[in-house]
Write an enzyme that holds these catalytic residues in place. Structure first.
Site, mmCIF file in Angstrom:
data_model
loop_
_atom_site.group_PDB
_atom_site.id
_atom_site.type_symbol
_atom_site.label_atom_id
_atom_site.label_comp_id
_atom_site.label_asym_id
_atom_site.label_seq_id
_atom_site.Cartn_x
_atom_site.Cartn_y
_atom_site.Cartn_z
ATOM 1 N N ASP A 9 10.664 0.608 2.096
ATOM 2 C CA ASP A 9 10.034 1.496 0.815
ATOM 3 C C ASP A 9 11.096 2.660 0.552
ATOM 4 O OD1 ASP A 9 8.617 2.991 -0.490
ATOM 5 O OD2 ASP A 9 6.557 2.515 0.073
ATOM 6 N N ASP A 33 8.275 3.723 -9.549
ATOM 7 C CA ASP A 33 7.887 4.830 -10.179
ATOM 8 C C ASP A 33 6.501 5.374 -9.825
ATOM 9 O OD1 ASP A 33 8.221 6.974 -12.116
ATOM 10 O OD2 ASP A 33 8.059 5.759 -13.900
ATOM 11 N N THR A 122 15.355 -4.494 -11.605
ATOM 12 C CA THR A 122 15.128 -5.653 -11.044
ATOM 13 C C THR A 122 13.550 -6.051 -10.927
ATOM 14 O OG1 THR A 122 15.189 -5.383 -8.688
ATOM 15 C CG2 THR A 122 17.220 -5.882 -10.158
HETATM 16 N N1 AR6 Z 1 10.769 0.877 -2.745
HETATM 17 C C1 AR6 Z 1 11.687 0.247 -2.765
HETATM 18 N N2 AR6 Z 1 11.866 -0.653 -3.924
HETATM 19 C C2 AR6 Z 1 10.809 -1.086 -4.611
HETATM 20 C C3 AR6 Z 1 9.470 -0.498 -4.351
HETATM 21 C C4 AR6 Z 1 9.544 0.590 -3.539
HETATM 22 N N3 AR6 Z 1 8.489 1.364 -2.985
HETATM 23 N N4 AR6 Z 1 8.461 -0.816 -5.493
HETATM 24 C C5 AR6 Z 1 9.196 -1.827 -5.988
HETATM 25 N N5 AR6 Z 1 10.436 -1.911 -5.337
HETATM 26 P P1 AR6 Z 1 10.623 -1.560 -10.619
HETATM 27 P P2 AR6 Z 1 12.289 -1.446 -12.974
HETATM 28 C C6 AR6 Z 1 11.504 -2.985 -6.059
HETATM 29 O O1 AR6 Z 1 9.532 -2.291 -11.122
HETATM 30 O O2 AR6 Z 1 12.313 -2.829 -13.055
HETATM 31 C C7 AR6 Z 1 7.783 1.288 -14.078
HETATM 32 O O3 AR6 Z 1 6.562 1.037 -14.617
HETATM 33 C C8 AR6 Z 1 11.064 -4.014 -6.977
HETATM 34 O O4 AR6 Z 1 10.842 -5.263 -6.074
HETATM 35 O O5 AR6 Z 1 9.982 -0.411 -9.834
HETATM 36 O O6 AR6 Z 1 13.373 -0.534 -13.341
HETATM 37 C C9 AR6 Z 1 8.558 2.348 -14.667
HETATM 38 O O7 AR6 Z 1 7.677 3.203 -15.018
HETATM 39 C C10 AR6 Z 1 12.443 -4.323 -7.847
HETATM 40 O O8 AR6 Z 1 13.502 -5.147 -7.155
HETATM 41 O O9 AR6 Z 1 11.593 -0.852 -11.824
HETATM 42 C C11 AR6 Z 1 9.241 1.669 -15.783
HETATM 43 O O10 AR6 Z 1 8.470 1.387 -16.825
HETATM 44 C C12 AR6 Z 1 12.916 -2.798 -8.090
HETATM 45 O O11 AR6 Z 1 12.495 -2.028 -6.787
HETATM 46 C C13 AR6 Z 1 9.570 0.147 -15.129
HETATM 47 O O12 AR6 Z 1 8.560 0.069 -14.242
HETATM 48 C C14 AR6 Z 1 12.984 -2.239 -9.108
HETATM 49 O O13 AR6 Z 1 11.400 -2.466 -9.783
HETATM 50 C C15 AR6 Z 1 11.004 0.346 -14.562
HETATM 51 O O14 AR6 Z 1 11.199 -1.292 -14.097
#
Ligand code: AR6
Length: 169
Positions: A9, A33, A122
């Site tokens: 995380d 986020d 992703t």
């Molecule tokens: N720690 C590490 N990786 C994580 C965590 C965590 N706590 N949580 C998720 N991931 P995402 P995006 C991974 O959806 O695709 C939000 O609503 C996840 O499995 O966080 O850039 C924002 O406000 C994936 O591989 O970001 C935007 O609206 C990666 O982190 C939108 O999501 C990114 O997933 C951005 O989407």
């Protein structure tokens, strides 16, 4: 610059700067986020609101990055960046690379020696990991920002494996 991989995380990382996969509004969301704001507390959102009231009245553009306090997280700064939504018809990989480059540029300006990145775009933004990982690794390798340690923090085994394949190249 040393590049390492961690499965876990991102909000639990003790580094100078944690990169947040934000959206243009800077007002929070799900995924990384959501976790950043939940664990970092209200000070982060407060600074995001100030940014929206000043430099980024129309939101933070895709591919750019901006720093705030890290609030209660074990970091000094959160660097918010906005990844592109994946498209099957349009190549947005330059914008994705820009997120990594711009985040490192901001980190360098702040004097951050260690930076943790998630796999931007992703998750909710739908970018395939097999394509997102090489873009991320190439962008970080190509950066000349004065950052010593870059840590990719991957949530699950699949994401970790995609980055591991890429780092081995
Ligand atoms: N720690 C590490 N990786 C994580 C965590 C965590 N706590 N949580 C998720 N991931 P995402 P995006 C991974 O959806 O695709 C939000 O609503 C996840 O499995 O966080 O850039 C924002 O406000 C994936 O591989 O970001 C935007 O609206 C990666 O982190 C939108 O999501 C990114 O997933 C951005 O989407």
């Amino acid at each position: 610059m040393d590049i390492t991989l961690v499965q876990g995380d991102i909000t639990e990382q003790a580094v100078d700067a944690i990169v947040n996969a934000a959206n243009s509004s800077l007002m929070g969301g799900g995924g990384v986020d959501g976790a950043v704001h939940r664990r970092g507390g209200p000070a982060i959102l407060r600074e995001c609101r100030e940014l929206r009231a000043s430099r980024y009245g129309r939101g933070l553009p895709t591919g750019q990055a901006v720093a705030t306090t890290a609030g209660d997280l074990a970091a000094r700064w959160v660097i918010h960046t906005v990844g592109p939504v994946h498209s099957r018809t349009e190549d947005r990989s330059e914008l994705l690379a820009s997120c990594y480059r711009e985040s490192l540029r901001v980190a360098g300006e702040l004097g951050a020696a260690s930076v943790a990145f998630p796999a931007i775009s992703t998750g909710i933004y739908g970018w395939p990991l097999d394509d997102g990982a090489p873009i991320a690794v190439a962008a970080v390798r190509g950066s000349d920002a004065p950052v010593k340690d870059v840590r990719f923090v991957l949530f699950d085994a699949e994401a970790y494996a995609a980055f591991e394949r890429e780092l081995g190249r």
